[in-house]
Write a protein that holds these residues in place. Structure first.
Motif, mmCIF file in Angstrom:
data_model
loop_
_atom_site.group_PDB
_atom_site.id
_atom_site.type_symbol
_atom_site.label_atom_id
_atom_site.label_comp_id
_atom_site.label_asym_id
_atom_site.label_seq_id
_atom_site.Cartn_x
_atom_site.Cartn_y
_atom_site.Cartn_z
ATOM 1 N N UNK A 28 0.865 -1.291 0.117
ATOM 2 C CA UNK A 28 0.069 -0.008 0.079
ATOM 3 C C UNK A 28 0.739 1.111 0.125
ATOM 4 N N UNK A 29 2.122 1.085 0.263
ATOM 5 C CA UNK A 29 3.155 2.400 0.149
ATOM 6 C C UNK A 29 2.731 3.116 -1.241
ATOM 7 N N UNK A 30 2.930 2.123 -2.178
ATOM 8 C CA UNK A 30 2.705 2.932 -3.550
ATOM 9 C C UNK A 30 1.363 3.572 -3.575
ATOM 10 N N UNK A 100 -16.173 1.675 -3.398
ATOM 11 C CA UNK A 100 -16.040 0.796 -2.304
ATOM 12 C C UNK A 100 -14.730 -0.102 -2.617
ATOM 13 N N UNK A 101 -14.101 -0.614 -1.578
ATOM 14 C CA UNK A 101 -12.844 -1.542 -1.888
ATOM 15 C C UNK A 101 -13.506 -2.988 -2.101
ATOM 16 N N UNK A 102 -13.214 -3.655 -2.960
ATOM 17 C CA UNK A 102 -13.285 -5.155 -2.981
ATOM 18 C C UNK A 102 -12.590 -5.883 -1.933
ATOM 19 N N UNK A 103 -11.291 -5.461 -1.718
ATOM 20 C CA UNK A 103 -10.809 -6.020 -0.372
ATOM 21 C C UNK A 103 -9.737 -4.707 0.387
ATOM 22 N N UNK A 104 -9.964 -5.130 1.663
ATOM 23 C CA UNK A 104 -9.231 -3.723 2.560
ATOM 24 C C UNK A 104 -7.869 -4.066 2.448
ATOM 25 N N UNK A 105 -7.211 -5.191 2.231
ATOM 26 C CA UNK A 105 -5.791 -5.566 2.634
ATOM 27 C C UNK A 105 -4.694 -4.955 1.348
ATOM 28 N N UNK A 106 -3.867 -4.474 1.739
ATOM 29 C CA UNK A 106 -2.862 -3.991 0.782
ATOM 30 C C UNK A 106 -3.014 -2.931 -0.124
ATOM 31 N N UNK A 107 -2.586 -2.878 -1.080
ATOM 32 C CA UNK A 107 -2.701 -1.879 -2.156
ATOM 33 C C UNK A 107 -3.914 -1.414 -2.551
ATOM 34 N N UNK A 108 -5.086 -2.707 -2.422
ATOM 35 C CA UNK A 108 -6.296 -2.224 -2.770
ATOM 36 C C UNK A 108 -7.206 -1.609 -1.979
ATOM 37 N N UNK A 109 -6.854 -1.283 -0.837
ATOM 38 C CA UNK A 109 -7.430 -0.378 0.285
ATOM 39 C C UNK A 109 -7.379 0.882 -0.163
ATOM 40 N N UNK A 110 -6.128 1.172 -1.031
ATOM 41 C CA UNK A 110 -5.914 2.576 -1.711
ATOM 42 C C UNK A 110 -6.590 2.972 -2.596
ATOM 43 N N UNK A 111 -6.627 2.028 -3.751
ATOM 44 C CA UNK A 111 -7.209 2.484 -5.084
ATOM 45 C C UNK A 111 -8.464 3.204 -4.760
#
Length: 367
Positions: A28-30, A100-111
């Motif tokens: 998720x840093x990126x 809304x997110x499809x997943x809350x983990x990792x990069x896809x929390x940020x998209x």
């Protein structure tokens, strides 16, 4: 309406999302930097609960697809998510009220946070995984009867496509093939839902949970207290309920390769005090099963997290390296993720594992 995300809140949310990413979901840093850019340009991110949605709202989840290792080598531009979102709106003939997110983990929390800022749309505080999973059909949305199709997929080069598959597994297969042709990474918008479906099928409050996890770790570091004790105490009052340290050791071997759009492999850790005490983690983007001296001590869909022993900072699969001192920390998954239908979709059998699902709390040593 909604809770406007601050810069500190964003940093906390990104770290918490990396924890719930269970080693995968992309760093998720990126994504955090992409959201920071939106905030620096004067845009805002508004997070709302599912109960704040109008009854007639259309909600479109947003995410990236591909192997996490690709995102390290090929930074996302931030434009493909808008293209996929607009393509799905156009196909449906209707404007969305929220993302809304499809997943809350990792990069896809940020998209979805970035997309919400770009389009000035609220972001729903919920998702379909309560963590990160590697395949599109592995969602509580689909388990509870929502079709992932029609979905839109876009590349960083302006390509867009609508997929209308017969079922969610077929949707995953078709989108995966396109993602590979798009260079191993793509932007998607899928599982179009109305308000009632969002409320019924999602894991609620997960963005807030990510933010709370990140804040808990940050405050523990500042106070020079044990971050794992603090995290365990915080999780006890959530729908996740149980967090526990499984193992502390150093990485002595990592096997990692990108196959069919996934980062697959194993990591072997050795206890510092006893070199004969070893833990093996198997992963497919995310950590799937942890075996201590051959015995399963945690298994999907419960969360297996690799965290730096000294700080509690999450270490994703693409960053695992020889000599790292890690603490393997497990979190029990919410009840919505443990139903028979859910386990059939994203339990051990969904990943080809022969081990049966046993809840984390039943695998812990009797004290």
């Amino acid at each position: 309406m909604g809770d406007e995300l601050t810069l500190q809140g964003l940093h906390d949310l990104a770290e918490g999302a990396a924890v719930l990413g269970t080693g995968g979901g992309g760093d998720p840093y990126i994504g955090r930097l992409l959201v920071e850019r939106e905030l620096a340009e004067g845009r805002r991110v508004r997070i709302i609960g599912a109960d704040e949605l109008p009854d007639d709202a259309l909600v479109l989840p947003s995410s990236m697809m591909g192997a996490p290792t690709v995102f390290v080598e090929k930074l996302p531009s931030g434009g493909g998510n808008v293209a996929a979102f607009r393509a799905l709106e156009e196909h449906l003939g209707r404007r969305a009220y929220a993302v809304m997110p499809t997943e809350c983990g990792g990069l896809n929390s940020m998209i979805p946070l970035m997309l919400g800022a770009q389009l000035d749309l609220p972001v729903v505080d919920a998702d379909g995984m309560g963590r990160a999973f590697p395949e599109l059909q592995m969602q509580t949305f689909g388990v509870l009867g929502v079709s992932g199709s029609p979905m839109a997929i876009a590349s960083d080069h302006g390509d867009t496509c609508i997929i209308d598959a017969g079922d969610n597994k077929r949707m995953e297969q078709m989108a995966r093939a396109l993602t590979i042709q798009m260079g191993g990474a793509s932007y998607i918008s899928d599982y179009p839902m109305d308000t009632a479906e969002v409320r019924r099928t999602s894991v609620h409050g997960t963005l807030s949970l990510c933010r709370d996890i990140g804040r808990t770790l940050r405050e523990a570091r500042a106070a020079h207290t044990d971050p794992f004790d603090a995290l365990t105490a915080m999780l006890a009052d959530t729908i996740y309920s149980l967090g526990v340290v499984l193992f502390r050791g150093k990485v002595v071997d990592v096997e990692r390769r990108t196959v069919d759009g996934f980062a697959r492999g194993k990591a072997l850790l050795q206890a510092v005090e006893d070199p004969d005490d070893v833990l093996e983690i198997t992963f497919q983007n995310e950590h799937l099963v942890a075996r201590r001296n051959g015995r399963v001590i945690a298994i999907v869909p419960d969360l297996i997290c690799t965290l730096a022993t000294d700080t509690g900072a999450p270490v994703p699969t693409e960053s695992l390296a020889y000599g790292q001192r890690l603490t393997v920390y497990a979190i029990s998954t919410p009840p919505i993720m443990r139903t028979p239908d859910a386990l059939a979709c994203f339990g051990p059998a969904g990943f080809g594992l022969t081990d049966p699902y046993t809840p984390l709390e039943d695998l812990l040593p009797v004290s």
